[in-house]
Design an enzyme around this catalytic site. Structure first.
Site, PDB file in Angstrom:
ATOM      1  N   ASP A  67      23.056  48.587  35.232  1.00 51.00           N
ATOM      2  CA  ASP A  67      22.164  47.508  35.677  1.00 51.00           C
ATOM      3  C   ASP A  67      21.723  47.654  37.127  1.00 51.00           C
ATOM      4  O   ASP A  67      22.229  48.504  37.857  1.00 51.00           O
ATOM      5  CB  ASP A  67      22.845  46.141  35.466  1.00 51.00           C
ATOM      6  CG  ASP A  67      24.298  46.134  35.936  1.00 51.00           C
ATOM      7  OD1 ASP A  67      24.661  46.994  36.758  1.00 51.00           O
ATOM      8  OD2 ASP A  67      25.070  45.277  35.494  1.00 51.00           O
ATOM      9  N   ASN A 136      33.190  35.438  32.972  1.00 42.97           N
ATOM     10  CA  ASN A 136      32.574  34.744  31.833  1.00 42.97           C
ATOM     11  C   ASN A 136      32.377  35.675  30.630  1.00 42.97           C
ATOM     12  O   ASN A 136      31.701  35.324  29.679  1.00 42.97           O
ATOM     13  CB  ASN A 136      31.233  34.123  32.245  1.00 42.97           C
ATOM     14  CG  ASN A 136      30.210  35.177  32.674  1.00 42.97           C
ATOM     15  OD1 ASN A 136      30.472  36.372  32.635  1.00 42.97           O
ATOM     16  ND2 ASN A 136      29.025  34.722  33.071  1.00 42.97           N
ATOM     17  N   HIS A 138      30.845  38.618  30.713  1.00 49.49           N
ATOM     18  CA  HIS A 138      29.644  39.462  30.697  1.00 49.49           C
ATOM     19  C   HIS A 138      30.011  40.938  30.782  1.00 49.49           C
ATOM     20  O   HIS A 138      31.035  41.307  31.349  1.00 49.49           O
ATOM     21  CB  HIS A 138      28.609  39.037  31.756  1.00 49.49           C
ATOM     22  CG  HIS A 138      28.931  39.385  33.167  1.00 49.49           C
ATOM     23  ND1 HIS A 138      28.388  38.715  34.247  1.00 49.49           N
ATOM     24  CD2 HIS A 138      29.722  40.334  33.716  1.00 49.49           C
ATOM     25  CE1 HIS A 138      28.830  39.246  35.365  1.00 49.49           C
ATOM     26  NE2 HIS A 138      29.642  40.222  35.071  1.00 49.49           N
ATOM     27  N   GLU A 143      24.769  38.125  30.081  1.00 56.19           N
ATOM     28  CA  GLU A 143      25.487  36.871  30.272  1.00 56.19           C
ATOM     29  C   GLU A 143      25.744  36.204  28.916  1.00 56.19           C
ATOM     30  O   GLU A 143      25.139  36.583  27.904  1.00 56.19           O
ATOM     31  CB  GLU A 143      24.652  35.947  31.172  1.00 56.19           C
ATOM     32  CG  GLU A 143      24.324  36.529  32.555  1.00 56.19           C
ATOM     33  CD  GLU A 143      25.512  36.572  33.517  1.00 56.19           C
ATOM     34  OE1 GLU A 143      26.679  36.499  33.083  1.00 56.19           O
ATOM     35  OE2 GLU A 143      25.259  36.701  34.736  1.00 56.19           O
TER      36      GLU A 143
HETATM   37  P1  PGA Z   1      33.910  43.357  39.411  1.00 55.92           P
HETATM   38  O1  PGA Z   1      32.678  43.030  38.491  1.00 55.92           O
HETATM   39  O2  PGA Z   1      34.337  44.764  39.068  1.00 55.92           O
HETATM   40  O3  PGA Z   1      33.378  43.268  40.817  1.00 55.92           O
HETATM   41  O4  PGA Z   1      34.971  42.357  39.112  1.00 55.92           O
HETATM   42  C1  PGA Z   1      32.749  43.225  37.119  1.00 55.92           C
HETATM   43  C2  PGA Z   1      31.592  42.542  36.442  1.00 55.92           C
HETATM   44  O5  PGA Z   1      31.177  41.459  36.901  1.00 55.92           O
HETATM   45  O6  PGA Z   1      31.123  43.079  35.426  1.00 55.92           O
END
Ligand code: PGA
Length: 241
Positions: A67, A136, A138, A143
């Site tokens: 992304d 959450n 994702h 999302e």
């Molecule tokens: P993080 O992000 O590795 O910074 O916890 C993971 C994500 O939000 O997919």
């Protein structure tokens, strides 16, 4: 889903890095799917260390990223283009033209989404995709509520995601509201998936992933329908499993 329990973040990073190194050594032309965020940074450090010490080469490897934020240029330190160059690409021998990240500054986003899907298709698909998980649930920037049939698309970021990511920006207002992300169906096409989770803040999400239903309200649950998924998590992230 196979679960590998790591004692801590360092061990988690070692397990994941050795899986990727093994893959690249077995197939020097592999296509590796990469993720941004805090969790994979340790893996990237170890890939760099191994490249420097053992000479694992990425000259023929291609990478695709999950992304990118919309409206942030690739040279902005908060862009995922910048992140990947700083954390990995500048320190290994991969030609930058073999690294593919959605363009968050595209003039035509529909076209950009189609282009990104074609890139993956032309590379023969992703051999192994690294994933983080949001609190959450994702994956990428898909999302809760995202269709499991989704391909690369533009998303409105959840407030909780913007808040979680605001730690990298001067203020919450500076966090982009939109992003472009591989879809869930795109991620599911990967031949192998490695999901990383570290720390207590991920414990609820990991417990729901392991014990919960397959449900579009919890995007990571799609992975339960995939044949080759490994969760590598540390004790803190596994505490509710
Ligand atoms: P993080 O992000 O590795 O910074 O916890 C993971 C994500 O939000 O997919």
């Amino acid at each position: 889903m196979n679960i590998l329990r790591a004692d801590n973040y360092d061990q988690l990073s070692k397990i994941a890095a050795s899986k990727i190194i093994e893959k690249v050594r077995a197939n020097p032309k592999a296509t590796i799917g990469l993720a941004t965020g805090s969790t994979p940074i340790g893996v990237y450090k170890l890939l760099i260390e191994d490249h420097k010490t053992n000479g694992t080469t990425y000259k023929q490897v291609s990478t695709v990223n999950l992304d990118e934020y919309i409206g942030i240029s690739r040279d902005d330190p908060n862009s995922y283009h910048y992140f990947m160059r700083e954390q990995l690409f500048n320190h290994i021998d991969i030609p930058l033209e073999q690294t593919y990240i959605p363009n968050g500054m595209a003039e035509d986003f529909l076209l950009e989404c189609t282009r990104f899907e074609s890139v993956i298709h032309e590379l023969g698909g992703v051999d192994v995709q690294l994933l983080g998980i949001g609190q959450n649930g994702h994956i990428g920037f898909n999302e809760p509520g995202t269709s499991f049939k989704s391909r690369t698309h533009v998303v409105t970021l959840a407030e909780s995601t913007r808040k979680a990511n605001s730690r990298f920006f001067p203020s919450l207002d500076d966090v982009p509201t939109h992003a472009i992300t591989m879809g869930i169906a795109t991620i599911m096409d990967s031949k192998e998936i490695i999901l990383l989770a570290s720390g207590a803040s991920k414990a609820k999400a990991i417990a729901r992933l392991v014990h919960g239903e397959v449900d579009e309200d919890f995007p990571a649950s799609a992975l339960k329908l995939h044949k080759n998924v490994t969760i590598i998590a540390d004790i803190a992230a596994l505490q509710l499993v």
